[in-house]
Each structure stands twice: as structure tokens, then as C-alpha cells.
Design a protein around this motif. Structure first.
Motif, PDB file in Angstrom:
ATOM      1  N   LYS A   1       0.818  -1.208   0.000  1.00  0.00           N
ATOM      2  CA  LYS A   1       0.000   0.000   0.000  1.00  0.00           C
ATOM      3  C   LYS A   1       0.850   1.256   0.000  1.00  0.00           C
ATOM      4  CE  LYS A   1      -3.823  -2.355   1.911  1.00  0.00           C
ATOM      5  NZ  LYS A   1      -5.178  -2.260   2.133  1.00  0.00           N
ATOM      6  N   GLN A   2       2.106   1.109  -0.404  1.00  0.00           N
ATOM      7  CA  GLN A   2       3.020   2.248  -0.405  1.00  0.00           C
ATOM      8  C   GLN A   2       2.508   3.413  -1.225  1.00  0.00           C
ATOM      9  OE1 GLN A   2       7.087   1.921  -1.577  1.00  0.00           O
ATOM     10  NE2 GLN A   2       7.360   0.204  -0.191  1.00  0.00           N
ATOM     11  N   GLY A   3       1.992   3.147  -2.397  1.00  0.00           N
ATOM     12  CA  GLY A   3       1.530   4.208  -3.286  1.00  0.00           C
ATOM     13  C   GLY A   3       0.446   5.063  -2.668  1.00  0.00           C
ATOM     14  N   ALA A   4      -0.324   4.492  -1.768  1.00  0.00           N
ATOM     15  CA  ALA A   4      -1.403   5.234  -1.125  1.00  0.00           C
ATOM     16  C   ALA A   4      -0.878   6.256  -0.126  1.00  0.00           C
ATOM     17  CB  ALA A   4      -2.362   4.269  -0.427  1.00  0.00           C
ATOM     18  N   LEU A   5       0.373   6.112   0.306  1.00  0.00           N
ATOM     19  CA  LEU A   5       0.928   7.035   1.297  1.00  0.00           C
ATOM     20  C   LEU A   5       1.247   8.398   0.689  1.00  0.00           C
ATOM     21  CD1 LEU A   5       3.421   4.722   3.220  1.00  0.00           C
ATOM     22  CD2 LEU A   5       1.051   5.269   3.795  1.00  0.00           C
ATOM     23  N   TYR A   6       1.690   8.412  -0.544  1.00  0.00           N
ATOM     24  CA  TYR A   6       2.161   9.665  -1.142  1.00  0.00           C
ATOM     25  C   TYR A   6       1.078  10.735  -1.268  1.00  0.00           C
ATOM     26  CZ  TYR A   6       6.486   7.180  -1.749  1.00  0.00           C
ATOM     27  OH  TYR A   6       7.641   6.476  -1.504  1.00  0.00           O
ATOM     28  N   PRO A   7      -0.134  10.401  -1.691  1.00  0.00           N
ATOM     29  CA  PRO A   7      -1.168  11.446  -1.708  1.00  0.00           C
ATOM     30  C   PRO A   7      -1.479  11.986  -0.306  1.00  0.00           C
ATOM     31  CG  PRO A   7      -1.872   9.564  -3.025  1.00  0.00           C
ATOM     32  CD  PRO A   7      -0.605   9.163  -2.310  1.00  0.00           C
ATOM     33  N   VAL A   8      -1.410  11.121   0.694  1.00  0.00           N
ATOM     34  CA  VAL A   8      -1.665  11.570   2.069  1.00  0.00           C
ATOM     35  C   VAL A   8      -0.516  12.459   2.541  1.00  0.00           C
ATOM     36  CG1 VAL A   8      -2.137  10.859   4.451  1.00  0.00           C
ATOM     37  CG2 VAL A   8      -3.061   9.522   2.539  1.00  0.00           C
ATOM     38  N   LEU A   9       0.716  12.073   2.233  1.00  0.00           N
ATOM     39  CA  LEU A   9       1.861  12.920   2.580  1.00  0.00           C
ATOM     40  C   LEU A   9       1.716  14.299   1.935  1.00  0.00           C
ATOM     41  CD1 LEU A   9       4.752  10.331   2.242  1.00  0.00           C
ATOM     42  CD2 LEU A   9       4.120  11.545   4.350  1.00  0.00           C
ATOM     43  N   ARG A  10       1.348  14.332   0.652  1.00  0.00           N
ATOM     44  CA  ARG A  10       1.169  15.625  -0.032  1.00  0.00           C
ATOM     45  C   ARG A  10       0.044  16.441   0.603  1.00  0.00           C
ATOM     46  NH1 ARG A  10       2.445  12.330  -4.502  1.00  0.00           N
ATOM     47  NH2 ARG A  10       0.257  12.037  -5.038  1.00  0.00           N
ATOM     48  N   GLY A  11      -1.023  15.768   0.992  1.00  0.00           N
ATOM     49  CA  GLY A  11      -2.134  16.469   1.644  1.00  0.00           C
ATOM     50  C   GLY A  11      -1.745  17.037   2.995  1.00  0.00           C
ATOM     51  N   LEU A  12      -0.982  16.267   3.758  1.00  0.00           N
ATOM     52  CA  LEU A  12      -0.511  16.758   5.061  1.00  0.00           C
ATOM     53  C   LEU A  12       0.447  17.923   4.883  1.00  0.00           C
ATOM     54  CD1 LEU A  12       0.034  13.332   6.884  1.00  0.00           C
ATOM     55  CD2 LEU A  12      -1.793  14.994   7.322  1.00  0.00           C
ATOM     56  N   GLU A  13       1.237  17.868   3.820  1.00  0.00           N
ATOM     57  CA  GLU A  13       2.144  18.979   3.548  1.00  0.00           C
ATOM     58  C   GLU A  13       1.354  20.215   3.110  1.00  0.00           C
ATOM     59  OE1 GLU A  13       6.384  19.886   1.392  1.00  0.00           O
ATOM     60  OE2 GLU A  13       5.152  18.288   0.544  1.00  0.00           O
ATOM     61  N   ALA A  14       0.343  20.026   2.279  1.00  0.00           N
ATOM     62  CA  ALA A  14      -0.496  21.147   1.836  1.00  0.00           C
ATOM     63  C   ALA A  14      -1.199  21.808   3.025  1.00  0.00           C
ATOM     64  CB  ALA A  14      -1.515  20.678   0.803  1.00  0.00           C
ATOM     65  N   ALA A  15      -1.514  21.016   4.043  1.00  0.00           N
ATOM     66  CA  ALA A  15      -2.157  21.535   5.258  1.00  0.00           C
ATOM     67  C   ALA A  15      -1.137  22.095   6.247  1.00  0.00           C
ATOM     68  CB  ALA A  15      -2.980  20.428   5.914  1.00  0.00           C
ATOM     69  N   THR A  16       0.118  22.149   5.849  1.00  0.00           N
ATOM     70  CA  THR A  16       1.255  22.626   6.643  1.00  0.00           C
ATOM     71  C   THR A  16       1.489  21.820   7.923  1.00  0.00           C
ATOM     72  OG1 THR A  16       0.115  24.414   7.842  1.00  0.00           O
ATOM     73  CG2 THR A  16       1.084  24.967   5.676  1.00  0.00           C
ATOM     74  N   LEU A  17       1.063  20.550   7.907  1.00  0.00           N
ATOM     75  CA  LEU A  17       1.337  19.664   9.041  1.00  0.00           C
ATOM     76  C   LEU A  17       2.689  18.980   8.866  1.00  0.00           C
ATOM     77  CD1 LEU A  17      -2.193  18.063   9.443  1.00  0.00           C
ATOM     78  CD2 LEU A  17      -1.280  20.111  10.545  1.00  0.00           C
ATOM     79  N   LEU A  18       3.158  18.944   7.618  1.00  0.00           N
ATOM     80  CA  LEU A  18       4.476  18.411   7.290  1.00  0.00           C
ATOM     81  C   LEU A  18       5.177  19.414   6.393  1.00  0.00           C
ATOM     82  CD1 LEU A  18       3.682  14.706   6.218  1.00  0.00           C
ATOM     83  CD2 LEU A  18       4.352  15.531   8.490  1.00  0.00           C
ATOM     84  N   SER A  19       6.493  19.353   6.391  1.00  0.00           N
ATOM     85  CA  SER A  19       7.285  20.079   5.395  1.00  0.00           C
ATOM     86  C   SER A  19       8.162  19.036   4.725  1.00  0.00           C
ATOM     87  CB  SER A  19       8.128  21.176   6.051  1.00  0.00           C
ATOM     88  OG  SER A  19       9.058  20.614   6.939  1.00  0.00           O
ATOM     89  N   SER A  20       8.670  19.369   3.559  1.00  0.00           N
ATOM     90  CA  SER A  20       9.538  18.413   2.878  1.00  0.00           C
ATOM     91  C   SER A  20      10.688  19.140   2.211  1.00  0.00           C
ATOM     92  CB  SER A  20       8.762  17.597   1.850  1.00  0.00           C
ATOM     93  OG  SER A  20       8.417  18.381   0.730  1.00  0.00           O
TER      94      SER A  20
END
Length: 130
Positions: A64-83
Motif C-alpha cells: 500500500k506504499q503508493g497510497a501514502l504519497y497522496p496523504v503525505l502531499r495532503g498533510l504537507e499542503a495543510a502545513t502539518l508536514l514540510s519536505s
């Protein structure tokens, strides 16, 4: 025969409900667990995050690795993560994710809500909880 058709329709409705339930549950749990892994303070790239989740979940997240990337991008868009993209000595550049201060607050609040929800659901369904 109308009963058979009605039973088939109910079965389709049930399957649609269960698929929707699974999707919504997985979305929230994935976001929470990603924040949890990154909340340990070590910047990680996607593959490392996926392997960590797979290991900690006893292999449940395998494939299910591929499913993580959209969530990571969403969390980054919400400024909960930076990359930050960094060069790699063993392949292409990698995007490392780090939790932000807002992400830490979200993790704390969501963890509290998760635990309360789990207790309520376990109590109602008669399950055991920690």
C-alpha cells in the motif's frame, strides 16, 4: 423471485457501505500514523516511512506504499508536514518529510480523539481496549 432480487440489491448496498467505511477509516488512520511516525522527529523519505509502517503494523500495510504519497502531499499542503528534496548517493534525489509544529499539535489532538473514539467503540461493541 422478487425476494432474491431484493436480497441481491441489499448485498450490493452492503458492499458499497463497507467499501466506503473502509476508505474513510483508512484515510484517517493513514494520516494519523504518518504523523505518528514523523512525530518521532527524524526526517524520512517515502520508502522509509512505508517500511516503518509495514514493520510496525506487522506487514498489514504491505503493498500500500503508493497510497501514502497522496496523504503525505495532503498533510504537507495543510502545513502539518514540510519536505525537502536531498541528493542520494544510491539513486535519484529523495523527498524527506518532517513534521511541523502545527503537525505536532494535530498529532496530539488527533491521538486524543482516536483514543477516546476507540474506547467508545470498544465499549459499545463489547471489545477490549487498553
Amino acid at each position: 423471485m422478487p425476494d432474491a432480487a431484493a436480497g441481491e440489491l441489499q448485498s450490493d448496498d452492503l458492499q458499497a457501505f463497507v467499501r466506503k467505511f473502509d476508505k474513510e477509516l483508512a484515510a484517517g488512520i493513514t494520516a494519523l500514523t504518518l504523523l505518528g511516525v514523523l512525530g518521532e522527529g527524524v526526517p524520512l523519505y517515502g520508502y522509509q516511512i512505508a517500511k516503518r509502517l509495514e514493520r510496525d503494523a506487522g506487514g498489514v500495510l504491505a503493498g500500500k506504499q503508493g497510497a501514502l504519497y497522496p496523504v503525505l502531499r495532503g498533510l504537507e499542503a495543510a502545513t502539518l508536514l514540510s519536505s525537502e528534496v536531498q541528493a542520494s548517493s544510491s539513486g535519484p534525489p529523495r523527498r524527506y518529510y518532517r513534521i511541523t509544529a502545527l503537525g505536532r499539535e494535530a498529532l496530539a489532538q488527533c491521538t486524543t480523539r482516536w483514543r477516546a473514539t476507540r474506547r467508545i467503540v470498544d465499549t459499545i461493541l463489547g471489545g477490549e481496549h487498553a
